[in-house]
Scaffold this active site. Structure first.
Site, PDB file in Angstrom:
ATOM      1  N   LYS A  40      38.591  37.629  39.641  1.00 49.89           N
ATOM      2  CA  LYS A  40      37.282  37.235  40.164  1.00 49.89           C
ATOM      3  C   LYS A  40      36.194  37.282  39.096  1.00 49.89           C
ATOM      4  O   LYS A  40      35.172  36.597  39.219  1.00 49.89           O
ATOM      5  CB  LYS A  40      36.921  38.119  41.354  1.00 49.89           C
ATOM      6  N   SER A  73      42.742  41.192  41.487  1.00 56.14           N
ATOM      7  CA  SER A  73      41.370  40.748  41.747  1.00 56.14           C
ATOM      8  C   SER A  73      40.447  40.783  40.542  1.00 56.14           C
ATOM      9  O   SER A  73      39.298  40.336  40.641  1.00 56.14           O
ATOM     10  CB  SER A  73      40.765  41.576  42.878  1.00 56.14           C
ATOM     11  N   SER A 100      35.121  42.452  46.566  1.00 56.51           N
ATOM     12  CA  SER A 100      36.372  41.785  46.203  1.00 56.51           C
ATOM     13  C   SER A 100      36.796  40.800  47.286  1.00 56.51           C
ATOM     14  O   SER A 100      37.922  40.817  47.782  1.00 56.51           O
ATOM     15  CB  SER A 100      37.499  42.811  45.952  1.00 56.51           C
TER      16      SER A 100
END
Length: 483
Positions: free
Chosen positions: A141, A138, A316
């Site tokens: 991102k 993640s 997230s």
């Protein structure tokens, strides 16, 4: 031992020479003259020995007859060679003595790579496979958010619109990519638009005409709704929805829960929510495309990109990140499918002056093992975030804080608690890796950026190992050694 005395001249020898000179004055004079010539000649030879080979002028004078005028030839003065200029002296480098090698050797980190950079000077202080391009989980991102801020800007809002269909009473719900649209009055997304508000606008525009049918237009996004390299269980475990331009609540069964089971028909779920809001649950629903030039009956807009970026980072949220990535690609003209991201995200990041060669981008959330980003790239990006270049300060303000907020709220405890509140970073987790990358306000006052990857044979305990090495870097600060 003392030196020997120099012997004095003998008187008898001197008196003998004087008597001979008085008895034969002419012979003595000739002998003396000859001796003088010898002495003079010897001096010339001796001078030649010191000077070396006679020059042209000397030879001409010696060999010319007495009546001739000597020829004088001058010897050119040699041009001195230019001295080489010494190279610039390299400034002395500080000797750094603080090591995080022990923390980096923790077996819980699996296949470990990492990079730490001084955010102010740009110097890489620690590099352990920092140039290796690997999956980020993640942490991806952060790249998606930076790209969206560069292309869309912080004030961009996604729209959901309703237009008139081709038949009386027919309405077309057109998705503009806003996955945060609330089926009711609100959901987990801050500032989300409401389907109830949209339905009220449509009812007013129809002026009492009943809704006879509903068409759902999700053509803003195309291609696969599920990235082929993703594990399908992420859908059923409630971590991500399919990527469609029309859906409500991020397709959550429970709109108020971050982790909630998603459906295999997010477009149909959005249609059902719209029909319910209109009070037209009996009207037939189909999928299609809005007619060109159709009259607008209502429209609502999402929260601005600045809000969605911070929400996606703090919690997230995979679906929200995919929305931002796809809208960025569309705005760039790169396309509206997953395959467009490979060009659009690096192109957007390059506008910050970053070297994007080598990046492999297949999604916006980081769920794929096929993504490729290096720790060194991340520390360079985070240095710009720390400097708040462009609109990147929005990311700095939205990242989780160690021990305090978001996905880092319950971390950096125990022996690592001294770093709590001093690390702002993005967490990452997929089945094949744990990652952590962000900014450290170090104990010595320096600002560091870091990226640590724990890949392959890892488990939930890898998170604590990542916290430990990050806390160690916090304590070292600018004294961090690359040993």
């Amino acid at each position: 031992m003392s030196e020997k005395p120099v012997p004095e001249p003998r008187p008898a020898l001197l008196s003998g020479i004087v008597r001979r000179a008085r008895a034969h004055p002419r012979a003595f004079a000739a002998t003396a003259a000859a001796a003088a010539l010898v002495v003079l000649g010897g001096g010339g030879l001796l001078a030649g020995a010191f000077v070396g080979t006679p020059n042209v002028e000397t030879v001409a004078r010696v060999s010319a007859p007495p009546s001739a005028t000597p020829t004088v030839t001058s010897t050119p003065t040699p041009t001195p060679e230019a001295r080489s200029v010494p190279a610039a002296v390299t400034p002395a480098q500080p000797v750094r003595t603080c090591s995080i090698a022990e923390a980096a050797s923790d077996s819980r980190l699996g296949t470990f790579s990492g990079s730490v950079r001084n955010a102010t000077t740009g110097e890489i202080l620690y590099d352990h496979g920092g140039g290796t391009y690997s999956r980020t989980a993640s942490v991806m991102k952060v790249l998606t958010s930076a790209a969206a801020l560069a292309v869309l800007g912080p004030d961009y809002r996604a729209s959901t619109t309703v237009v008139a269909g081709t038949q009386p009473g027919q309405v077309v719900l057109v998705g503009g990519g806003d996955i945060t649209l609330a089926s009711g009055s609100s959901n987990i997304y801050p500032g989300a638009a409401s389907m109830l508000d949209l339905a009220a606008q449509v009812t007013a525009s129809l002026g009492g005409t009943p809704v006879t049918s509903i068409v759902l237009d999700s053509s803003a996004f195309a291609g696969d709704a599920w990235q082929p390299s993703w594990n399908r269980k992420e859908l059923f475990d409630g971590w991500s929805s399919e990527v469609t331009a029309l859906q409500v609540d991020g397709d959550r069964a429970d709109p108020s829960s971050s982790q909630s089971t998603r459906s295999e028909d997010p477009i149909g779920r959005a249609g059902a929510a719209f029909a319910s809001a209109l009070g037209a649950t009996g009207a037939p629903i189909s999928q299609g495309v809005a007619p060109a030039g159709a009259a607008t009956l209502g429209t609502v807009q999402s929260a601005p990109v600045s809000t969605m970026v911070q929400d996606a980072l703090l919690r997230s949220d995979n679906t929200e990140a995919e929305m931002l990535a796809r809208l960025t690609a569309i705005a760039q003209g790169s396309g509206n499918t997953f395959s467009a991201l490979g060009a659009s995200t690096p192109a957007a990041l390059a506008t910050y002056g970053l070297d994007t060669a080598g990046l492999v981008i297949v999604d916006g959330s980081g769920l794929s093992d096929d993504n490729g980003v290096s720790p060194n790239f991340l520390t360079a990006l985070f240095a710009k975030i720390a400097a708040r270049e462009g609109n990147l300060g929005i990311i700095a303000d939205g990242l989780p804080v160690a021990g305090e907020s978001g996905t880092l709220g319950g971390r950096f405890t125990g022996s690592n608690s001294d770093a709590a509140g001093h690390v702002i970073a993005k967490t990452g987790w997929i089945d094949t890796g744990y990652t952590l990358s962000g900014i450290i306000q170090a104990a010595d006052g320096s600002v560091l950026t870091f990226a640590f990857f724990a890949l392959d044979d890892v488990s939930d305990s890898s998170k604590q190992a990542l916290d430990t090495i990050t806390a160690a870097a916090y304590r070292c600060g600018n004294n961090l050694s690359n040993q």
